[in-house]
Write a protein that holds these residues in place. Structure first.
Motif, PDB file in Angstrom:
ATOM      1  N   PHE A   1       0.856  -1.186   0.000  1.00 25.67           N
ATOM      2  CA  PHE A   1       0.000   0.000   0.000  1.00 25.67           C
ATOM      3  C   PHE A   1       0.890   1.234   0.000  1.00 25.67           C
ATOM      4  O   PHE A   1       1.801   1.363   0.813  1.00 25.67           O
ATOM      5  N   LEU A   2       0.636   2.111  -0.948  1.00 30.30           N
ATOM      6  CA  LEU A   2       1.420   3.344  -1.053  1.00 30.30           C
ATOM      7  C   LEU A   2       0.498   4.507  -0.786  1.00 30.30           C
ATOM      8  O   LEU A   2      -0.646   4.503  -1.228  1.00 30.30           O
ATOM      9  N   ARG A   3       0.991   5.490  -0.066  1.00 36.43           N
ATOM     10  CA  ARG A   3       0.177   6.689   0.047  1.00 36.43           C
ATOM     11  C   ARG A   3       1.020   7.894   0.374  1.00 36.43           C
ATOM     12  O   ARG A   3       2.157   7.780   0.832  1.00 36.43           O
ATOM     13  N   THR A   4       0.460   9.042   0.083  1.00 36.35           N
ATOM     14  CA  THR A   4       1.160  10.273   0.426  1.00 36.35           C
ATOM     15  C   THR A   4       0.541  10.802   1.718  1.00 36.35           C
ATOM     16  O   THR A   4      -0.633  10.580   1.990  1.00 36.35           O
ATOM     17  N   ALA A   5       1.336  11.453   2.514  1.00 31.03           N
ATOM     18  CA  ALA A   5       0.823  12.072   3.737  1.00 31.03           C
ATOM     19  C   ALA A   5       1.607  13.355   3.978  1.00 31.03           C
ATOM     20  O   ALA A   5       2.745  13.498   3.520  1.00 31.03           O
ATOM     21  N   GLU A   6       0.988  14.242   4.661  1.00 32.69           N
ATOM     22  CA  GLU A   6       1.621  15.516   4.954  1.00 32.69           C
ATOM     23  C   GLU A   6       2.316  15.402   6.301  1.00 32.69           C
ATOM     24  O   GLU A   6       1.758  14.893   7.266  1.00 32.69           O
ATOM     25  N   LEU A   7       3.568  15.799   6.340  1.00 31.30           N
ATOM     26  CA  LEU A   7       4.295  15.847   7.612  1.00 31.30           C
ATOM     27  C   LEU A   7       5.211  17.067   7.564  1.00 31.30           C
ATOM     28  O   LEU A   7       5.973  17.229   6.609  1.00 31.30           O
ATOM     29  N   HIS A   8       5.091  17.914   8.571  1.00 32.17           N
ATOM     30  CA  HIS A   8       5.885  19.146   8.617  1.00 32.17           C
ATOM     31  C   HIS A   8       5.745  19.961   7.342  1.00 32.17           C
ATOM     32  O   HIS A   8       6.728  20.426   6.766  1.00 32.17           O
ATOM     33  N   GLY A   9       4.550  20.049   6.867  1.00 29.11           N
ATOM     34  CA  GLY A   9       4.296  20.916   5.732  1.00 29.11           C
ATOM     35  C   GLY A   9       4.791  20.374   4.396  1.00 29.11           C
ATOM     36  O   GLY A   9       4.819  21.089   3.412  1.00 29.11           O
ATOM     37  N   ARG A  10       5.188  19.101   4.388  1.00 27.27           N
ATOM     38  CA  ARG A  10       5.622  18.527   3.107  1.00 27.27           C
ATOM     39  C   ARG A  10       4.866  17.237   2.855  1.00 27.27           C
ATOM     40  O   ARG A  10       4.532  16.503   3.782  1.00 27.27           O
TER      41      ARG A  10
END
Ligand SMILES: Nc1ncnc2c1ncn2[C@@H]1O[C@H](COP(=O)(O)OP(=O)(O)OP(=O)(O)O)[C@@H](O)[C@H]1O
Ligand SMILES: [Mg+2]
Length: 512
Positions: free
Chosen positions: A427-436
């Motif tokens: 499973f691949l996903r994008t997530a926001e961490l520290h504004g990136r």
């Protein structure tokens, strides 16, 4: 491996239909000597199919008699057949003879037609008889005359050893005598699916042979009727699974392979699910590049990017696939799934696997199969059959699938049809961490083993993809909104500290 569709279970000699797909459905062709009804509404391809059977029969050394009754004129019929690849001008008039029986029908009724056919079939030594527009005989007949006509045609076939085809539009409601008396019925249906329509073929009955049931998609092309047997029916009798392979075919990325317990097992199917831009295509390129480095043959079966773009993307990742493609070690098949049937796609994929014999195959992506499926309810059984065939070929498959969620507090574990049927699920996903935005990877399912529950950051380097450390303290990354504990500690992992807003993302060429 064995193809369960071609071995004829009956020892009756077969007459090829000129369509490899239809021959497969009939397990080798029409049993010789029978009388078959080809049924379909106007324009569904009855005449083309009959013409195709005739020319295939001539090519096999036979002779054919084509009788028309109140149908289009011979010149119009030939004008259409002439546009098709199987047409052979030299055979027409010689080993394929056209005969109009309209006059004798009008003058003497069914008897007149039969007398003429009986005479010409013997004169011509025909081994295949087509009666196009047989409904005209039914309509001209009284009492039991039509049934007797059909019986006499069957007797004629028996005495000459010829095979017969009757062409007619289906009668609404009641069962027509030609349906009851025929040894087999092939029906052509024109089906509507919203704005789309699909021509489908169904063998409704066929004596003296087993056949593949259900409706199969058909295209009319310059090659005539191209019939695609329904994948899940064609491969319903599953081939014996290949011996459990010990070998593991990794991504050549130590962190990622560790997450996968060493890499996918040979002959397994791995599904990678991810939303757009999560790096699915790149993951596929990485998988092929690892194989190429080990001298393995690879196949990329893609519905989206054309080969030059894929090779350019690989180059940006620092993976050289161009040389392997030039040497023929890697084959890139680009098959946009527009206007193509689900089964035609499966045929192309399996044919490419059989031809190229790759150790690894990337399918980019499974969504193309979803788009081609006019009947969505088919997909789980279709994919089960397709995956089973791929395993049977011994190829290690990575199939990419778009997962539509982008962000959200709910963390759905998207085990849909494809994932349930796969051996491994990534499973691949994008997530926001520290504004990136960061990319993450998790293994949801791993063959017989227990997947490592860690969620790792996927990084694109100048030398391919690998995973960085996990986010031991980050919560709920799968929801797309990672949070760090209030203490504000950097997310630390066994692989070290993950840089905040790190510079690695700047040279990230990635896309989905
Ligand atoms: N080269 C071709 N490529 C694609 N489609 C074609 C081609 N040639 C013919 N067709 C299609 O084939 C169909 C006609 O097929 P055919 O004449 O065999 O039908 P039929 O069932 O015999 O009709 P009828 O009952 O009116 O005799 C038409 O829909 C036509 O558009
Ligand atoms: Mg016709």
């Amino acid at each position: 491996m064995t193809d369960h569709t071609t071995a004829p279970p009956s020892d009756l000699e077969r007459v090829s239909t000129g369509s490899a797909g239809l021959d497969a459905i009939l397990r080798g062709g029409l049993p010789r000597g029978g009388l078959y009804l080809i049924e379909g509404r106007p324009g569904t391809g009855k005449t083309i199919l009959a013409g195709q059977v005739c020319f295939a029969h001539l090519a096999a050394g036979g002779r054919a008699l084509y009788v028309t009754l109140l149908t289009e004129s011979h010149s119009r019929m030939l004008a259409q057949l002439r546009t098709l690849a199987f047409y052979d001008a030299a055979a027409v008039g010689e080993s394929l003879y056209f005969l109009s029986a309209t006059r004798p029908l009008e003058a003497e009724g069914p008897r007149g037609v039969l007398d003429l056919v009986r005479q010409v079939i013997r004169e011509r030594g025909a081994t295949l008889l087509v009666i196009d527009g047989v409904a005209a005989v039914r309509e001209a007949a009284t009492g039991l005359e039509f049934k007797r006509f059909l019986q006499d045609v069957q007797a004629l076939l028996e005495s000459t050893g010829a095979t017969g085809l009757l062409l007619a539009a289906p009668v609404g409601g009641a069962v027509a005598p030609e349906q009851t008396m025929a040894d087999g019925i092939i029906t052509l249906h024109d089906r509507q699916f919203g704005a789309y329509d699909e021509l489908q073929l169904e063998v409704v009955k066929c004596r003296a042979t087993a056949y593949l049931r259900g409706r199969h998609s058909v295209e009319i092309t310059a090659a005539g009727l191209v019939v695609h047997p329904r994948t899940e029916v064609r491969y319903a009798a599953r081939p014996a699974p290949p011996p459990a392979a010990e070998a593991q075919l990794g991504f050549g990325a130590p962190g990622l392979d560790a997450l996968l317990g060493g890499g996918p097992r040979a002959g397994s199917v791995t599904v990678a699910l991810g939303s757009p831009g999560t790096g699915k295509t790149n993951l596929g390129l990485q998988f092929l590049a690892a194989g190429v480095r080990a001298g393995e043959r690879g196949l990329h079966f893609g519905a989206y990017e054309a080969p030059p773009r894929l090779l350019a993307e690989a180059g940006r990742l620092g993976l050289d696939l161009g040389d392997a493609a030039n040497r023929g070690l890697l084959e890139l098949v680009w098959r946009p799934a527009l206007g193509v049937s689900l089964d035609a796609l499966a045929e192309e994929l399996l044919a490419a696997v059989a031809r190229h014999r790759p150790a690894r195959t990337v399918v980019d992506g499974l969504d193309a199969f979803g788009h081609a499926a006019l009947e969505q309810e088919r997909l789980p059984r279709f994919l089960a059959a397709l995956f089973q065939q791929l395993r049977g070929h011994g190829v290690t498959t990575l199939a990419l699938r778009e997962q539509q969620e982008f962000f959200g507090p709910a963390a759905p574990i998207p085990l849909n049809g494809a994932a349930e049927l796969a051996d491994n699920v990534v499973f691949l996903r994008t997530a926001e961490l520290h504004g990136r935005l960061r990319r993450f990877v998790a293994v949801l399912k791993l063959g017989e083993g227990n997947p490592d529950p860690a969620i790792r950051e996927l990084r694109f380097t100048g030398a391919g993809i690998d995973v960085a450390g996990g986010f031991g303290n980050a919560e709920a990354i799968l929801t797309g909104m990672a949070r760090l504990p209030a203490s504000g500690d950097a997310a630390t992992t066994d692989a070290g500290t993950v840089p905040r807003g790190g510079s690695h993302a700047a040279d990230d060429p990635g896309r989905g």
